[in-house]
Design an enzyme around this catalytic site. Structure first.
Site, mmCIF file in Angstrom:
data_model
loop_
_atom_site.group_PDB
_atom_site.id
_atom_site.type_symbol
_atom_site.label_atom_id
_atom_site.label_comp_id
_atom_site.label_asym_id
_atom_site.label_seq_id
_atom_site.Cartn_x
_atom_site.Cartn_y
_atom_site.Cartn_z
ATOM 1 N N ASP A 1 0.827 -1.210 0.000
ATOM 2 C CA ASP A 1 0.000 0.000 0.000
ATOM 3 C C ASP A 1 0.865 1.266 0.000
ATOM 4 O OD1 ASP A 1 -2.409 1.370 -0.032
ATOM 5 O OD2 ASP A 1 -3.259 0.229 1.639
ATOM 6 N N ASP B 1 -10.419 1.853 -3.738
ATOM 7 C CA ASP B 1 -10.870 1.469 -2.407
ATOM 8 C C ASP B 1 -12.389 1.320 -2.344
ATOM 9 O OD1 ASP B 1 -8.458 1.191 -1.137
ATOM 10 O OD2 ASP B 1 -8.438 3.187 -0.257
#
Length: 699
Positions: free
Chosen positions: A441, A498
């Protein structure tokens, strides 16, 4: 005197010409030309006339347009000498080296002691042209701007399409009319960015998804970038891509751009999309084991967030496996004192409060359920509230009083000691446990643009890939904030957004398919109540949208009703049964006559089978569905077409339609010209059609 060179494949011809020993320019790029074409004559007819109010000759729109030659647009290079003096290069052609489907152009400026080199390569299978520019000097220079080899924009085009977006809203298409002046987009955030995907599409007049001429470009770099699409006063157009300006913060003797990938298509935007999809999947991504089927993915993030509890996670893992999951990914919250997003980034050691016996018991349980194990890291970031920041505050990139992002700073990846530390912590975990997947990430933009940061991140990933070649890596950056061919040369999957909202995903996946194949695009079945949009969506839509790409789940399976479990298990089983051919399938965006319908067709390489996903994202303006035309089928062959989910037909669909009763048999010509009328449906639903080619030919 004019010199010429050409590159050819079955789709296109690309021609360079140099006049008077100057840096070459592209004089033709388009549909294939005869082998006997007189390229000098071609270069001659590409020249512009001169009239009043102009110079006595037109400056070349060369691979590196030069301000010193009175070029009226943005130059291809802006540099300063050691003392800050601006340099105005004036290159002469030194050589053009030719190899099979390759050209290497070298130009020199003796006065400024500079060498410019352009590398051009044509992949005759994917039809993608790759371009890279190099600059060398005998002393360290300051670089402001270096474009990859500059290409002309097509004259028979009214508009261009670039891509913007935001968190949970990536891959939005912007259409801008060509006009005098510049379409200038620059991303200075230090990562690819939700807002600035480094791509450009230029459809020619009348082009659609499936027909007409089109050009497309992608800059394969994970840091900040700049795009220039400029119409000059004389009407010519140029397209430039490169690193964002002043990304090179230190003087150097050598600089180079990232690759610029470019495509010409004679069958619409889909021709560009298929070329990019195949090139990325088959040429750029390095697969640990390409023959291994893509596993159904389970990620625990939206089920537990930071609330890691071993019995709960074991229960969730067992339920995910029963639904068909084959990989379990432990997301954020397993390390340091990580109970929220305010602390512990960079303290990459297992939290003994949550895992008193380490990760072993969870991994063993996951393996007992028949799944492999993956884990989340955010290596390039650091929380001020962390042991490592307290020990090494100098490792953080940027000023001490900088604005934080998600309560964190970025680590200075240009520092070897930072990369060594991160490698040590990550490698220790990979050596201690059977882990085959990392979700990598990157949850904040950088405090300043710096190419060295991107190169440092690349170096760390490359080192880990060398030492642990069996480990797959997913590129995630608050979702789709780092999606590009540069990072995908080191990773095997991207987290597109997301947002697990299936309606948002339907659009995003549709647009991202202009560049990305199914094999690398993660798509998950989210919770019934979407945590980022607040919508409540049915399980069938959520499941089929995930099945369009690399399928996974990210909900708490304990929330599922028996009916939802049945639907999700059935769609997952379908995806598993079809994933091998879909791995190599071409994703084709269909030209829907109804703007409420977002439809695509995935076709295997020989067009012997296909699947159509037709998602209804909104309410149609008309009552009855409009016909949906398919594409890229054999017009002389027949296909058996089935409505896979016809059991979902609403009672409000009252007509006797053939697709409701079972397979229909139509020619490829009929499917492409007349199309199919699907049953009436509510918004927020999806029809799924399967087609198989049969041996019988049309008379």
């Amino acid at each position: 005197m004019t010199q010429t060179w050409r590159l050819d494949d079955a789709r296109q011809t690309f021609v360079l010409a140099s006049t008077g020993g100057r840096c070459p320019e592209v004089v033709y790029w388009g549909a294939p030309l005869p082998e006997t074409e007189d390229l000098n004559a071609l270069a001659g007819v590409s020249a512009l006339d001169v009239t009043g109010g102009m110079l006595d000759a037109n400056p070349d729109l060369s691979l590196c347009p030069e301000a010193a030659r009175s070029f009226p647009g943005q130059p291809g290079m802006v540099i300063r000498d050691q003392d800050g003096t601006p340099l105005l290069p004036k290159f002469k052609l030194a050589s053009v080296e030719t190899a099979i489907h390759q050209l290497t152009v070298t130009c020199r400026d003796a006065g400024n002691r500079l060498t410019y080199q352009a590398e051009i390569e044509l992949d005759t299978d994917t039809h993608v042209l790759s371009f890279k520019a190099h600059l060398k000097a005998d002393r360290a220079l300051h670089l402001h701007w270096l474009a990859a080899p500059v290409l002309p924009g097509p004259q028979h085009s009214d508009e261009m399409i670039d891509l913007a977006g935001r968190w949970c809203g990536e891959f939005q298409l912007n259409r801008t009319a060509w006009s005098a002046g510049i379409r200038y987009r620059e991303n200075r955030t230090g990562r690819t960015g939700h807002e600035h995907f480094p791509g450009l599409l230029v459809p020619c007049q009348g082009a659609t998804n499936s027909s007409g001429e089109a050009y497309a470009f992608h800059y394969g770099w994970s840091g900040g970038h700049r795009m220039i699409a400029e119409e000059l006063p004389d009407g010519r157009r140029q397209i430039q891509f490169g690193h964002a300006a002043r990304m090179e913060t230190q003087p150097a003797k050598e600089f180079q751009t990232a690759p610029l990938y470019a495509v010409y298509s004679s069958d619409g935007l889909n021709g560009c999309a298929v070329s990019f999809q195949r090139h990325l999947r088959d040429r750029i991504v390095t697969w640990p084991d390409r023959s291994r089927p893509r596993p159904v993915h389970y990620n625990c993030w939206e089920a537990v967030y930071f609330d890691h509890d071993l019995p709960k996670l074991k229960k969730i893992a067992s339920m995910a496996a029963s639904l068909g999951a084959e990989r379990f990914v432990l997301d954020d919250g397993w390390f340091g004192q990580r109970d929220d997003d305010t602390s512990s980034l960079s303290d990459w050691e297992v939290d003994p409060r949550k895992y008193p016996d380490g990760l072993g018991p969870l991994i063993e349980h996951v393996h007992d359920e028949g799944m492999s194990f993956g884990i989340w890291f955010e290596p390039e970031m650091i929380n001020p509230d962390s042991n490592i920041h307290r020990a090494h505050p100098d490792w953080a990139l940027g000023a001490e009083d900088q604005i934080l992002g998600r309560q964190q700073k970025a680590l200075n990846m240009a520092l070897p000691e930072v990369r060594d530390f991160l490698y040590g912590r990550i490698a220790a975990l990979l050596e201690a446990h059977p882990i085959d997947y990392i979700k990598w990430d990157h949850n904040r933009v950088l405090p300043m643009p710096d190419a060295a940061q991107t190169r440092g991140s690349y170096a760390l990933i490359d080192r880990l890939r060398t030492q642990f070649p069996h480990v797959e890596i997913e590129s995630c950056a608050s979702g789709g904030g780092r999606v590009d061919f540069g990072i995908l040369s080191r990773t095997q999957r991207v987290w597109l957004s997301d947002s697990n909202d299936a309606l948002e995903r339907l659009r995003m996946q549709h647009n991202a398919a202009l560049f990305l194949p199914s094999a690398v695009t993660g798509s998950h079945v989210g919770p019934r109540h979407c945590h980022t949009s607040g919508r409540h969506l049915g399980i069938e839509l959520r499941a089929w949208v995930a099945a369009q790409r690399h399928m996974g789940f990210e909900m708490d399976p304990r929330e599922l009703t028996p009916e939802e479990t049945e639907v999700l298990s059935a769609v997952t089983s379908w995806w598993k049964a079809n994933r091998l051919w879909m791995f190599d399938a071409d994703i084709l965006r269909l030209d829907s006559a109804d703007p409420a319908v977002i439809a695509e067709q995935q076709v295997d390489r020989d067009a012997s089978r296909f699947v159509v996903f037709a998602g209804k994202a909104a309410t149609s303006s008309q009552i009855a569905p409009r016909p949906l035309r398919l594409t890229r089928l054999d017009p002389d062959a027949f296909y058996d077409v089935s409505l896979l989910n016809r059991s979902s037909v609403s009672g409000l669909s009252r007509a006797q339609l053939a697709l409701k009763d079972g397979p229909i048999r139509l020619s490829g010509a009929a499917l492409m010209a007349g199309g199919l009328r699907l049953p009436w449906s509510f918004p927020e639903t999806m029809w799924v059609l399967e087609g198989r080619k049969i041996e019988q030919k049309a008379a």
